[in-house]
Design an enzyme around this catalytic site. Structure first.
Site, short mmCIF file in Angstrom:
data_model
loop_
_atom_site.label_atom_id
_atom_site.label_comp_id
_atom_site.label_asym_id
_atom_site.label_seq_id
_atom_site.Cartn_x
_atom_site.Cartn_y
_atom_site.Cartn_z
N PRO A 2 0.82 -1.21 0.00
CA PRO A 2 0.00 0.00 0.00
C PRO A 2 0.86 1.26 0.00
O PRO A 2 1.83 1.36 0.75
CB PRO A 2 -0.80 -0.13 1.30
CG PRO A 2 -0.83 -1.59 1.59
CD PRO A 2 0.49 -2.11 1.11
N GLU A 3 0.51 2.21 -0.86
CA GLU A 3 1.23 3.48 -0.92
C GLU A 3 0.41 4.55 -0.21
O GLU A 3 -0.63 4.27 0.39
CB GLU A 3 1.51 3.83 -2.38
CG GLU A 3 2.42 2.82 -3.06
CD GLU A 3 2.84 3.25 -4.46
OE1 GLU A 3 2.78 4.46 -4.76
OE2 GLU A 3 3.24 2.37 -5.25
N LYS A 58 3.58 6.71 4.91
CA LYS A 58 2.77 5.49 4.81
C LYS A 58 2.43 4.91 6.18
O LYS A 58 2.05 3.74 6.28
CB LYS A 58 3.52 4.45 3.97
CG LYS A 58 3.86 4.94 2.57
CD LYS A 58 4.69 3.91 1.81
CE LYS A 58 5.18 4.47 0.47
NZ LYS A 58 6.01 3.50 -0.26
N HIS A 104 -5.66 -15.01 9.81
CA HIS A 104 -4.68 -13.92 9.72
C HIS A 104 -5.14 -12.67 10.47
O HIS A 104 -4.53 -11.61 10.32
CB HIS A 104 -4.40 -13.58 8.26
CG HIS A 104 -3.90 -14.75 7.46
ND1 HIS A 104 -2.76 -15.45 7.79
CD2 HIS A 104 -4.41 -15.34 6.34
CE1 HIS A 104 -2.57 -16.42 6.89
NE2 HIS A 104 -3.56 -16.37 6.02
N ARG A 127 0.88 -11.91 5.35
CA ARG A 127 2.33 -12.03 5.22
C ARG A 127 3.08 -11.54 6.46
O ARG A 127 4.29 -11.78 6.59
CB ARG A 127 2.80 -11.26 3.99
CG ARG A 127 2.14 -11.71 2.70
CD ARG A 127 2.79 -11.05 1.51
NE ARG A 127 2.00 -11.21 0.30
CZ ARG A 127 2.36 -10.77 -0.89
NH1 ARG A 127 3.51 -10.12 -1.03
NH2 ARG A 127 1.59 -10.94 -1.94
N LYS A 170 21.30 16.22 -7.64
CA LYS A 170 21.10 14.77 -7.52
C LYS A 170 21.39 14.10 -8.86
O LYS A 170 20.75 14.39 -9.87
CB LYS A 170 19.67 14.46 -7.09
CG LYS A 170 19.23 15.12 -5.78
CD LYS A 170 19.96 14.54 -4.59
CE LYS A 170 19.44 15.14 -3.30
NZ LYS A 170 20.22 14.69 -2.12
N ARG A 287 12.60 -2.64 -8.99
CA ARG A 287 11.16 -2.54 -9.17
C ARG A 287 10.82 -2.30 -10.64
O ARG A 287 11.60 -1.72 -11.39
CB ARG A 287 10.59 -1.40 -8.32
CG ARG A 287 10.88 -1.57 -6.85
CD ARG A 287 10.14 -0.56 -6.03
NE ARG A 287 10.48 -0.68 -4.62
CZ ARG A 287 9.69 -0.29 -3.64
NH1 ARG A 287 8.53 0.24 -3.93
NH2 ARG A 287 10.07 -0.42 -2.39
#
Length: 297
Positions: A2-3, A58, A104, A127, A170, A287
């Site tokens: 989840p973001e 988050k 769970h 998880r 950067k 990713r």
């Protein structure tokens, strides 16, 4: 995982039930998730009124009347669901609890609601990559989880000038720099891909090139800052993106995945008007990155 939009959606779903409620009892059904629970976790929160539900990046933040903050991270598959008193139905869209997932259910908060009645808020995490911590509110900002976090990508705090200052000098690829939580807190893979597409900027571009050498804003930094804010706002309004394990607090699904322009669209035509490109995927920083090589430069 989840973001930020998913976590904010969960916060908004929990807020009407949890804010102002008193924690009567906590069922802690195992000693750990990703990390061990704090010693005496259940006893420390028992009897406390939940003053407010917040979010930083988050992380969900439950501010308690005893001056502590319960910090919750959903990990890869964590979710909350709400059960009203006298029913096994979930509030909102009346989705029934999924019995196959009950094994769970690791933490159950029994609440007395301030307007009367009771509810259970259940944390489920197959998880077990999520975690819960208890911190003193005075120590929150100095804690290692929060001390180095950058600006939030919501509201007007993140503008082109600030983004230019953050990325000046950067040399990392632009996408990698945007996912550095020390610069912008809460941005993740999905929404960075989407924002870069909207701004017409390649994820491979050197981050510093969206600013002048002096770190001043440019058209690129202004476009990108606006795209980030818009993508995040639209995703929150849509209830996030339901990919794999994520569901909202009422058990329903998010819908922003139906608005994806590049993410998970490898081999499909670019949706930008007048662009003849095809969405490509490559691995960047471990990713999947999705972009259009024609209109993202």
């Amino acid at each position: 995982m989840p973001e930020l939009p998913e976590v904010e959606t969960v916060r908004r779903g929990l807020e009407p039930v949890m804010e102002g409620a008193r924690i009567i009892h906590v069922e802690q059904r195992r000693a750990d998730l990703r990390f061990p629970f704090p010693a005496g976790f259940s006893e420390h929160v028992k009897g406390c009124r939940i003053e407010a539900l917040g979010r930083r990046a988050k992380y969900l933040l439950l501010h308690l009347e005893n001056g502590r903050v319960l910090v919750s991270h959903l990990g890869m598959s964590g979710s909350f669901r709400i059960e009203e008193s006298g029913s096994d139905k979930l509030r909102g869209d009346f989705h029934y609890a999924r019995s196959k997932a009950e094994k769970h259910d690791h933490v159950v908060f029994h609440l007395a609601r301030h307007e009367g009645g009771s509810a259970r808020v259940i944390y489920n995490d197959p998880r077990r990559f999520g975690f819960m911590l208890l911190l003193d509110s005075a120590d929150l900002e100095a804690h290692p989880l929060f001390a180095g976090l950058g600006v939030e990508p919501t509201g007007n705090a993140l503008d082109g000038a600030l983004l230019a200052r953050l990325l000046a000098g950067k040399r990392a690829p632009l996408k990698a720099a945007l996912m550095d939580q020390r610069l912008v807190a809460g941005l993740g893979n999905i929404y960075v891909c989407e924002a870069l597409w909207r701004a017409g900027l390649s994820p491979r571009r050197i981050a510093a090139t969206i600013a002048t050498r002096e770190g001043k804003s440019t058209g690129r930094s202004e476009r990108l800052a606006g795209a980030i804010r818009t993508v995040i706002a639209e995703a929150i309004a849509a209830g996030g993106s339901s990919l794999k394990d994520y569901v909202q607090a009422d058990g329903s699904l998010g819908y922003f995945q139906h608005s994806f322009s590049v993410y998970d669209r490898e081999g499909k035509p670019c949706r930008k008007e007048g662009c003849s490109g095809t969405i490509q995927r490559f691995v960047q920083g471990g990713r999947s990155t999705f972009y259009c090589p024609i209109c993202q430069r």
